[in-house]
Design a protein around this motif. Structure first.
Motif, PDB file in Angstrom:
ATOM      1  N   PRO A 376      -7.175  -4.971  -1.067  1.00 34.09           N
ATOM      2  CA  PRO A 376      -7.833  -3.406  -0.985  1.00 34.09           C
ATOM      3  C   PRO A 376      -8.354  -3.177   0.167  1.00 34.09           C
ATOM      4  O   PRO A 376      -8.744  -2.007   0.485  1.00 34.09           O
ATOM      5  CB  PRO A 376      -8.891  -3.509  -2.359  1.00 34.09           C
ATOM      6  CG  PRO A 376      -9.046  -5.123  -2.371  1.00 34.09           C
ATOM      7  CD  PRO A 376      -7.689  -5.737  -1.937  1.00 34.09           C
ATOM      8  N   GLU A 377      -8.746  -4.248   1.146  1.00 33.15           N
ATOM      9  CA  GLU A 377      -9.275  -3.993   2.483  1.00 33.15           C
ATOM     10  C   GLU A 377      -8.155  -3.810   3.556  1.00 33.15           C
ATOM     11  O   GLU A 377      -8.707  -3.251   4.696  1.00 33.15           O
ATOM     12  CB  GLU A 377     -10.213  -5.254   2.819  1.00 33.15           C
ATOM     13  CG  GLU A 377     -11.094  -5.707   1.814  1.00 33.15           C
ATOM     14  CD  GLU A 377     -12.034  -4.618   1.746  1.00 33.15           C
ATOM     15  OE1 GLU A 377     -12.584  -3.846   2.905  1.00 33.15           O
ATOM     16  OE2 GLU A 377     -12.708  -4.253   0.654  1.00 33.15           O
ATOM     17  N   LYS A 378      -6.949  -3.751   3.229  1.00 38.43           N
ATOM     18  CA  LYS A 378      -5.915  -3.343   4.241  1.00 38.43           C
ATOM     19  C   LYS A 378      -5.181  -1.930   4.041  1.00 38.43           C
ATOM     20  O   LYS A 378      -5.067  -1.658   2.943  1.00 38.43           O
ATOM     21  CB  LYS A 378      -4.887  -4.592   4.245  1.00 38.43           C
ATOM     22  CG  LYS A 378      -5.195  -5.908   4.284  1.00 38.43           C
ATOM     23  CD  LYS A 378      -6.046  -6.097   5.978  1.00 38.43           C
ATOM     24  CE  LYS A 378      -6.296  -7.678   6.183  1.00 38.43           C
ATOM     25  NZ  LYS A 378      -6.950  -7.843   7.418  1.00 38.43           N
ATOM     26  N   SER A 379      -4.867  -1.565   5.219  1.00 33.17           N
ATOM     27  CA  SER A 379      -3.990  -0.278   4.799  1.00 33.17           C
ATOM     28  C   SER A 379      -2.596  -0.519   4.425  1.00 33.17           C
ATOM     29  O   SER A 379      -2.138  -1.631   4.646  1.00 33.17           O
ATOM     30  CB  SER A 379      -3.964   0.621   6.189  1.00 33.17           C
ATOM     31  OG  SER A 379      -3.084  -0.163   7.071  1.00 33.17           O
ATOM     32  N   ILE A 380      -1.792   0.366   3.908  1.00 36.07           N
ATOM     33  CA  ILE A 380      -0.431   0.265   3.451  1.00 36.07           C
ATOM     34  C   ILE A 380       0.256  -0.263   4.946  1.00 36.07           C
ATOM     35  O   ILE A 380       1.037  -1.216   4.389  1.00 36.07           O
ATOM     36  CB  ILE A 380      -0.075   1.650   2.941  1.00 36.07           C
ATOM     37  CG1 ILE A 380      -0.607   2.012   1.863  1.00 36.07           C
ATOM     38  CG2 ILE A 380       1.574   1.263   2.444  1.00 36.07           C
ATOM     39  CD1 ILE A 380      -1.106   1.073   0.726  1.00 36.07           C
ATOM     40  N   GLU A 381       0.080   0.553   6.142  1.00 33.91           N
ATOM     41  CA  GLU A 381       0.574  -0.248   7.093  1.00 33.91           C
ATOM     42  C   GLU A 381       0.544  -1.846   7.286  1.00 33.91           C
ATOM     43  O   GLU A 381       1.548  -2.594   7.857  1.00 33.91           O
ATOM     44  CB  GLU A 381       0.363   0.567   8.354  1.00 33.91           C
ATOM     45  CG  GLU A 381       1.200   0.370   9.492  1.00 33.91           C
ATOM     46  CD  GLU A 381       1.003   1.204  10.847  1.00 33.91           C
ATOM     47  OE1 GLU A 381       1.783   1.792  11.087  1.00 33.91           O
ATOM     48  OE2 GLU A 381      -0.312   1.530  11.033  1.00 33.91           O
ATOM     49  N   GLU A 382      -0.744  -2.197   7.222  1.00 31.14           N
ATOM     50  CA  GLU A 382      -1.015  -3.598   7.587  1.00 31.14           C
ATOM     51  C   GLU A 382      -0.345  -4.464   6.265  1.00 31.14           C
ATOM     52  O   GLU A 382       0.055  -5.490   6.630  1.00 31.14           O
ATOM     53  CB  GLU A 382      -2.446  -3.825   7.447  1.00 31.14           C
ATOM     54  CG  GLU A 382      -3.249  -3.078   8.689  1.00 31.14           C
ATOM     55  CD  GLU A 382      -4.777  -3.174   8.563  1.00 31.14           C
ATOM     56  OE1 GLU A 382      -5.227  -3.935   9.262  1.00 31.14           O
ATOM     57  OE2 GLU A 382      -5.434  -2.711   7.621  1.00 31.14           O
TER      58      GLU A 382
END
Length: 550
Positions: A376-382
């Motif tokens: 939940p802490e990461k963007s979709i790109e990451e």
């Protein structure tokens, strides 16, 4: 006849993180007669549960009832004081949640929790409440009704716990019971017993009900009328028979179409068809190991199977049969205790940490719940970029471009790359979950119940996506599910599991004539879009006794 429930021009607002107010329920009107069961049907986000909760005078965090009336037996739950609403909750209106496990305190005996409402509202003496609870256990077809209440929640099955939560709701003789997707997490054999028990008790007691679900076949067995919702608005209301056979609104017809079994489509042509994966006599489980190295609890017991290139294998069975454990053992997440896993003619180490990077890349697993699978802490790109770097060494512009391609492959807009998982719908999250597996460029993807948490329309779209990607990329799938219609739509062969063992292997063409008694029970327990199906269903009582864990 005077209505028990009258909802007029109901409006509910939600407040966004930026402070903007959005109307999520838009002027809904609904009546429920005494003894009538009304189903609320629609996709995730349609407002089903939000409307049902207003009957308790409740709106979830960040929401408020902004307009209209919700009257139960003449009392308006919107205008009552919180003290008066609290007096009605649990007595006149009761609630059965989707997850009974979350509703029970694991540290308290079941009987004490079932009768708790009678103590809080001083409805009857404790000994009388206990006797009434035992009567409800019997009416709900629970085993050992005199003693099951002395157990703790973890000592009963999921189906039993779901019926015990219904006993908790019914013990105060409510006028109205709210069922919030109470059978969604149950396998088909357990679901039948739970539905029968609910229906019997409600009809005998003349109790009204609201049944929230996205499963039209389940609703068909218990509801008198159906309300079809979309984006917080009523699309259509009608008797169950009318909605199922003479639906007027295009959206209702789309829901019905999504429920119908999907054709598998033409077979993918693969030159020199070869075995991609072969599993021989696999044993996996949990707990301390015996001297022979085998686990104390064998969740998978000497299972053998194979998957050919470009073809799909389905694995079905009830909860606890070993499906997911088998998936984890094949993927190496839970190392097998014995047996062999041969992939591309090479034997794989049993533990994932002993496998090479290429072996990891070529076999991917997509988990049931995208909510817990995505950070939940990461963007979709990451999230998508990490496997691109790990498996292919991509960085910078090359990685950015490939993320865009992956999003396009799973039919998501490029604009989502900067969002986090909690900003996406359930279907979008599952597409990201799948795109992450595709980033590795695998040959085999293990799909572990990937549509079970999705509504019918979204699940159908995910299945269409799987088929499209298979045609384009020549993928193979192992598809694990307790939803037989989904498995039938995707798979070339189906393995039926029970008690950790493979009991039968069949092709979709022979689904109507399974040979093993458990397979027969499983296939005959799938609800149909027919209001009379459950009442007419006659399962072999000996089979039910032998195989049901409900």
């Amino acid at each position: 006849m005077q209505n028990l429930v009258e909802i007029r021009d109901l409006k509910v607002e939600a407040t966004t993180d930026s402070g903007r107010r959005v109307e999520i329920i838009k002027g809904v009107n609904l009546d429920i007669a005494p003894g009538e069961i009304v189903a609320l049907i629609g996709e995730s986000g349609s407002g089903k549960t939000t409307i049902a909760l207003t009957l308790l005078g409740y709106a979830r965090a960040g929401c408020r009832i902004s307009g209209g009336n919700v009257r139960i037996a003449g009392k308006d739950m919107v205008t009552l004081s919180e003290r008066d609403r609290a007096a009605i909750r649990g007595t006149e209106v009761a609630y059965v949640p989707q997850s009974a496990a979350a509703a029970f305190n694991p540290a308290k005996r079941i009987i004490d929790q079932v009768i708790e409402v009678t103590r809080i509202h001083r409805l009857m003496p404790a000994h009388e409440a206990r006797q009434k609870a035992i009567g409800l256990f019997r009416a709900l077809s629970l085993p050992n009704p005199e003693t099951i209440g002395s157990r703790y929640p973890h000592q009963v099955s999921g189906g039993q716990l779901q019926r015990l939560s219904a006993a908790m709701a019914l013990i105060s003789d409510p006028k109205l019971v709210i069922f919030d997707e109470p059978t969604t997490a149950l396998d088909v054999t357990t679901q039948i017993e739970v539905l029968r028990a609910f229906k019997s008790v409600m009809k005998k007691g003349g109790i009204s009900g609201i049944y929230v679900s996205h499963d039209l076949a389940v609703v068909a067995q218990i509801a008198d009328r159906i309300v079809v919702l979309r984006n917080g608005e009523v699309q259509e209301i009608g008797t169950t028979a009318d909605i199922l056979t003479r639906a007027q609104h295009p959206y209702t017809r789309a829901l019905l179409a999504a429920f119908e079994p999907q054709p598998r489509g033409g077979e993918i042509l693969v030159k020199d068809r070869k075995v991609l994966l072969e599993v021989k006599d696999l044993v996996a489980g949990y707990g301390a190991k015996h001297r022979d190295g085998l686990p104390l609890i064998r969740a998978v017991d000497e299972v053998s199977l194979s998957v050919e290139k470009g073809r799909n294998l389905g694995i079905i069975g009830e909860s606890g049969c070993g499906k997911s454990t088998l998936a984890r053992a094949i993927a190496g997440i839970l190392p097998a205790s014995s047996g062999t896993i041969i992939f591309e003619n090479r034997e794989l180490p049993s533990a994932v940490r002993q496998r090479s990077r290429d072996q990891l890349r070529e076999m991917q697993i997509v988990f049931q719940y995208a909510d817990t699978a995505l950070n939940p802490e990461k963007s979709i790109e990451e999230i998508l970029g990490r496997p691109l770097t790990f498996y292919h060494g991509m960085r910078g512009k090359q990685r950015e471009a490939r993320v865009g391609q992956l999003l396009d492959m799973v039919h998501l807009p490029n604009s989502l790359r900067h969002r986090r998982p909690q900003e996406l719908s359930g279907g979008q999250k599952q597409r990201v979950n799948f795109a992450r597996a595709l980033a590795a460029e695998p040959k085999l993807i293990i799909c572990d119940e990937i549509t079970s948490a999705l509504d019918t329309v979204v699940a159908a779209a995910i299945i269409d996506l799987l088929k499209e990607l298979q045609r384009e990329l020549l993928l193979s799938y192992i598809f694990i599910s307790h939803d037989l219609s989904v498995v039938e739509a995707v798979c070339d062969e189906i393995v039926v599991m029970y008690g950790g063992r493979k009991v039968e292997e069949i092709t979709p063409a022979h689904l109507q004539a399974p040979q093993h008694p458990y397979s027969k029970l499983l296939f005959s327990s799938v609800p149909k879009l027919d209001p009379g199906w459950l009442d007419a269903l006659e399962l072999d009582p000996e089979l039910v006794r032998s195989y049901s864990k409900s």
